[in-house]
Scaffold this active site. Sequence first.
Site, short mmCIF file in Angstrom:
data_model
loop_
_atom_site.label_atom_id
_atom_site.label_comp_id
_atom_site.label_asym_id
_atom_site.label_seq_id
_atom_site.Cartn_x
_atom_site.Cartn_y
_atom_site.Cartn_z
N ASP A 173 0.79 -1.23 0.00
CA ASP A 173 0.00 0.00 0.00
C ASP A 173 0.82 1.27 0.00
O ASP A 173 0.27 2.36 0.21
CB ASP A 173 -0.94 0.01 1.21
CG ASP A 173 -0.19 -0.06 2.53
OD1 ASP A 173 1.01 -0.41 2.52
OD2 ASP A 173 -0.79 0.23 3.58
N GLU A 174 2.11 1.18 -0.27
CA GLU A 174 2.95 2.37 -0.11
C GLU A 174 4.09 2.34 -1.12
O GLU A 174 4.68 1.29 -1.37
CB GLU A 174 3.50 2.38 1.32
CG GLU A 174 4.29 3.59 1.71
CD GLU A 174 4.78 3.52 3.15
OE1 GLU A 174 5.39 4.50 3.60
OE2 GLU A 174 4.56 2.47 3.81
#
Length: 471
Positions: free
Chosen positions: A104-105
């Site tokens: 997610d990053e």
Amino acid sequence: MPGRTVLHLDLDAFFASVEQRDKPSLRGKPVIVGGIGGRGVVATASYEARRYGVHSALSTAIARRRAPHAAYLAGRFDAYRESSNVVMGLLRTISPLVEPLSLDEAYVDLTASAWPVDDPIALGEAVAWLRNELCQLTEGLTASVGVGSSKLISKLASEAAKPDGALVLRPSEELAMITPLKVSVIPGVGPATTERLARLGVETVSQLQKLSVNELVREFGRVMGEGLHELAFARDDRLVQHVREVKSISMEDTFAVDITDRAELAAILARDARAVAERLTRKGLFARTIGIKVRHADFSTWSRSRTLNGATDNPERIGQVAIDLLREVQVADGVRLVGVGVSNLTDSAQEELFWEPDAGSDEIPIITQAAPVMRRRHGNEASWVPGMDVSHDDHGRGWVWGAGHGIVTVRFETRHTGVGPVRSLRADDPALHVAAPLMLAVTRSAQQAEFVNEDQFIVSSGSTPDGLNPG
């Protein structure tokens, strides 16, 4: 490095947001994803759940006391991976220099892109386009985005923009942003370093700025001391790495019931050693150091490692060393977690001169049944896990709300249907089946797109109790 522009993107409450997107009845409600058993750990909590003091890495037992009415879901890695693939693919259309940090990053070096990095207004419009495009492609997910001249500043900017916001900082604004923050925002400043700095009277970046380089070098050594001084003044020359170096590969199992049988633990280590070796092989890597981690019933954790006189990807060798190390551990009082990992990696084999497999040895038992681990088992229709995707021959698609005493409760809805009805069915209903997550439209229409390999995210950190990486 002068002239660089770095973007940091962080999907908001990622696992929980995917669940809320795919389960209309959970939108706007507290959702907690992670280990759902008594020994589980929270992987991600929705913003609604965070208002009750629930956060990642918190014990699920504590989370249930703080937010008893939240939805507790075991997680669906396939769904998270698909959305992550779409996001990372989108970022790669912007710049060839994308460094994923997790599902997610990611960092993006905009200097290598066609984006208008020298025009703050146009750059802000480009960021707004990115966030809107991401929401469209993922069918409803949101992300926080920060832009600055370095990794440090872009990440701090995205944190300040949370949730679902954006912050583009000009170089002249960066020092003013970082100065009032806690010193723990600086990369590499963990609890131990924070405590050492506190003894020097340093709790904020502004206080750190007042220490001289010599003082910091005297306390922390040259490399770390000089690094702290540079970062305190927002000077960060770390590059966005297109391919992140894999430093370790590990596999862990957390057990639903403590294990006291050494042979069973050895079998689990042998099985995990094979999984680790397979990942080494896929990466074209070899390991010089092999280690194990053992967590006892009282939560005390023991770890040991051994460095070989060569480098190997041989599953038997990795398993043998792991089991040798296990001999040094007392297990009679019960073991709740065991793991095997490799590090000190190289891309060339350096076979050991004096090691041969133990032919016929019973030191590494080969068994197919090991202790139950707190991990979702896909395809096992007799084990209905909260959050699991299912389909029914008569009622259509839905997800498991709960199960027990021979009954499984299903809410029949998808992200396209709106809130659906709840039905209680027999757990052995032959019309009820485990289903794969509903695919995103962009995935269905672009099966050949360049997507991220999931191993990139798994191998560096091992697996959590439910096979999830905390988001």
